[in-house]
Design an enzyme around this catalytic site. Structure first.
Site, PDB file in Angstrom:
ATOM      1  N   HIS A  77       0.813  -1.226   0.000  1.00  0.00           N
ATOM      2  CA  HIS A  77       0.000   0.000   0.000  1.00  0.00           C
ATOM      3  C   HIS A  77       0.845   1.274   0.000  1.00  0.00           C
ATOM      4  CE1 HIS A  77       0.543  -0.186   4.476  1.00  0.00           C
ATOM      5  NE2 HIS A  77       0.507   1.123   4.359  1.00  0.00           N
ATOM      6  N   ASP A 124      -0.734  -7.434   1.072  1.00  0.00           N
ATOM      7  CA  ASP A 124      -0.120  -6.114   1.215  1.00  0.00           C
ATOM      8  C   ASP A 124       1.404  -6.253   1.214  1.00  0.00           C
ATOM      9  OD1 ASP A 124       0.142  -3.415   1.554  1.00  0.00           O
ATOM     10  OD2 ASP A 124      -0.309  -3.438   3.703  1.00  0.00           O
ATOM     11  N   SER A 219       4.664   1.475   8.420  1.00  0.00           N
ATOM     12  CA  SER A 219       4.236   0.630   7.288  1.00  0.00           C
ATOM     13  C   SER A 219       5.429   0.193   6.442  1.00  0.00           C
ATOM     14  CB  SER A 219       3.249   1.384   6.404  1.00  0.00           C
ATOM     15  OG  SER A 219       2.011   1.547   7.049  1.00  0.00           O
TER      16      SER A 219
END
Length: 485
Positions: A77, A124, A219
């Site tokens: 992402h 992801d 992330s």
């Protein structure tokens, strides 16, 4: 053996029982330089695999992990067209290159997202291919990725996450690398915190002491653990920070690396630098340069070059009318052409040619021997900076092929009176050597997978005012692979 497709690679990988570390020279057992208080500041951990990712404004985007000399693993992402470069060896993001000598910067030349990353971040995961091979040292080294379908990591309960994310829900991103110890939880535990149950491609984890969590900005960062594989304990990547609650103090969802190991291996194999056709050569014993790949077409008015055992690369300009019964002639073979594949955007105007490249598919494969072999062509390679042609001299007293070096001419456009395209390059025509036939080869000497080879870089497109304009074959490797598969 010709080009190995990605699908075939995946089949071979798991149905023939192949198992290995993606990068054998990966990080060993974790080392602590000094004691970390409160388990937050990661400066004392030896984390040579950590990667910080930045956009084209030099804004920090996410974390990642170095898994190969040319690839960074991160969350899918975070991948966008704005990704620009990564920094390796970085722990304190306020440390600038000029006063932080261990930090290295590399540009991102390709971002590869998982095609299944569409709903609830189920896949992801993504890879960033760098513009050069990373030079490993004590401060920069890859994390271990195990490629083995028998290894699942479900029994690994304690994991350590690293990142530069926020340290609380209201604070700014951390300049200093942080770490937290996490416990793997039941997949349903994330239902309360993020409203979703971890799928087979994910897992749920929370802080081991009940305080803290990974947070926005973390992330793409790795979750790692010591893991023994084939008798050796190594620091191994188990997961990737994906998403969690805004409170940064609850269970979160992480991408499971083990369930994506086939995809990772396949993408690295497909997109790393390798030879298009392994059984290639341009020399005999004793380092004697030879053009084993040389062919001619259309009554020797055009040169062609074997790049596999059934494909020849040449110029599209030679086939501006429909031909039949074309034959490719080598010194030791003559084979009819089954198909002419011109580049779809080939064009010519007032003596200038664009996308002047074509492939000829032969009706029969060429029999390889010590006298006949394709030229080596690297795919997913870096732009060449040195150029060498293997030429015959007009002077008969000069025996054999000569290695003649060339430097691209920067002011070629002014000399020939027309633009030189981004997929072309230009050199001055040598006076003492036979070198002007359309399709003739320019190459370079370069190592591919630690083996020095003479590689095809360009073919003569046209000659004008004493300048040789080449089609840069390196820039067409995707088109070439697509058409020979």
């Amino acid at each position: 053996m010709s080009v190995l497709s990605s699908a075939l690679f995946a089949i071979l990988l798991f149905h023939q029982g192949l198992a290995y570390l993606l990068e054998p020279n990966c990080k060993g057992h974790i080392e602590l330089v000094y004691k970390i208080q409160a388990g937050e500041n990661a400066l004392g951990y030896h984390t040579p695999f950590m990667v910080s990712i930045y956009d084209n404004t030099r804004k920090f985007i996410a974390g990642g992990s170095l898994i190969h000399k040319r690839f960074v693993l991160t969350a899918g992402h975070v991948i966008s067209k704005d990704l620009k470069f990564v920094r390796l060896g970085e722990k304190d993001r306020t440390c600038q290159n000029w006063n932080c000598s261990i930090v290295q910067e590399y540009l991102v030349d390709k971002a590869i997202g998982h095609p299944g990353n569409k709903l609830l971040f189920e896949n992801d995961i993504g890879l960033l291919r760098l513009n050069a091979h990373v030079e490993y040292n004590k401060a920069i080294k890859p994390i271990c990725i195990i490629v083995d379908d028998e290894v699942k990591f479900k029994d690994v309960k304690k994991l350590r996450a690293f990142g530069w994310g926020r340290t609380a829900s209201t604070e700014k991103l951390s300049d200093v690398l942080k770490t937290i110890l996490l416990n793997r939880e039941d997949p349903s535990a994330c239902e309360l915190s993020v409203g979703a149950t971890a799928t087979d491609h994910q897992f749920c984890a929370a802080s081991a002491d009940g305080h803290g969590d990974t947070c926005p900005g973390d992330s793409g960062g790795p979750l790692v653990a010591d893991f023994t594989y084939e008798g050796k304990m190594s620091y191994t990547q188990i997961g990737i920070v994906s998403y969690g609650s805004q409170s940064c103090n609850a269970s979160s969802i992480y991408t499971d690396v083990a369930s994506h190991q086939a995809w990772i291996a396949e993408m690295v194999h497909t997109h790393e630098e390798h030879l298009l056709f392994e059984n290639c050569s341009s020399q005999w014993t004793g380092n004697i340069a030879v053009r084993l790949w040389e062919t001619t077409i259309l009554k020797r008015t055009v040169a062609g070059t074997l790049i596999t055992d059934e494909f020849v690369v040449t110029v599209a300009r030679a086939f501006q009318t429909n031909f039949t019964d074309i034959k490719v002639k080598g010194k030791y073979f003559e084979i009819e052409v089954a198909q002419i594949i011109k580049h779809p955007e080939f064009s010519h105007s007032r003596g200038s040619f664009k996308n002047n490249i074509a492939l000829l598919k032969l009706k029969n494969k060429v029999k390889m021997s010590d006298l006949v072999k394709p030229i080596c062509l690297a795919v997913n390679s870096f732009p060449s900076i040195t150029f060498t042609a293997l030429l015959e001299a007009y002077n008969r007293s000069v025996v054999g092929l000569q290695r003649i070096n060339f430097t691209p001419t920067k002011d070629c456009s002014r000399t020939i009176g027309m633009p030189v395209e981004s997929n072309q390059f230009c050199v001055e025509q040598p006076r003492d050597y036979k070198y002007k036939l359309p399709g003739s080869v320019m190459g370079t000497y370069k190592e591919v997978k630690d083996v020095m080879s003479y590689l095809l870089t360009g073919i003569i497109s046209h000659v004008k005012y004493g300048m040789l304009v080449f089609t840069n074959v390196e820039t067409y490797d995707d088109w070439i692979r697509k058409n020979i598969m």
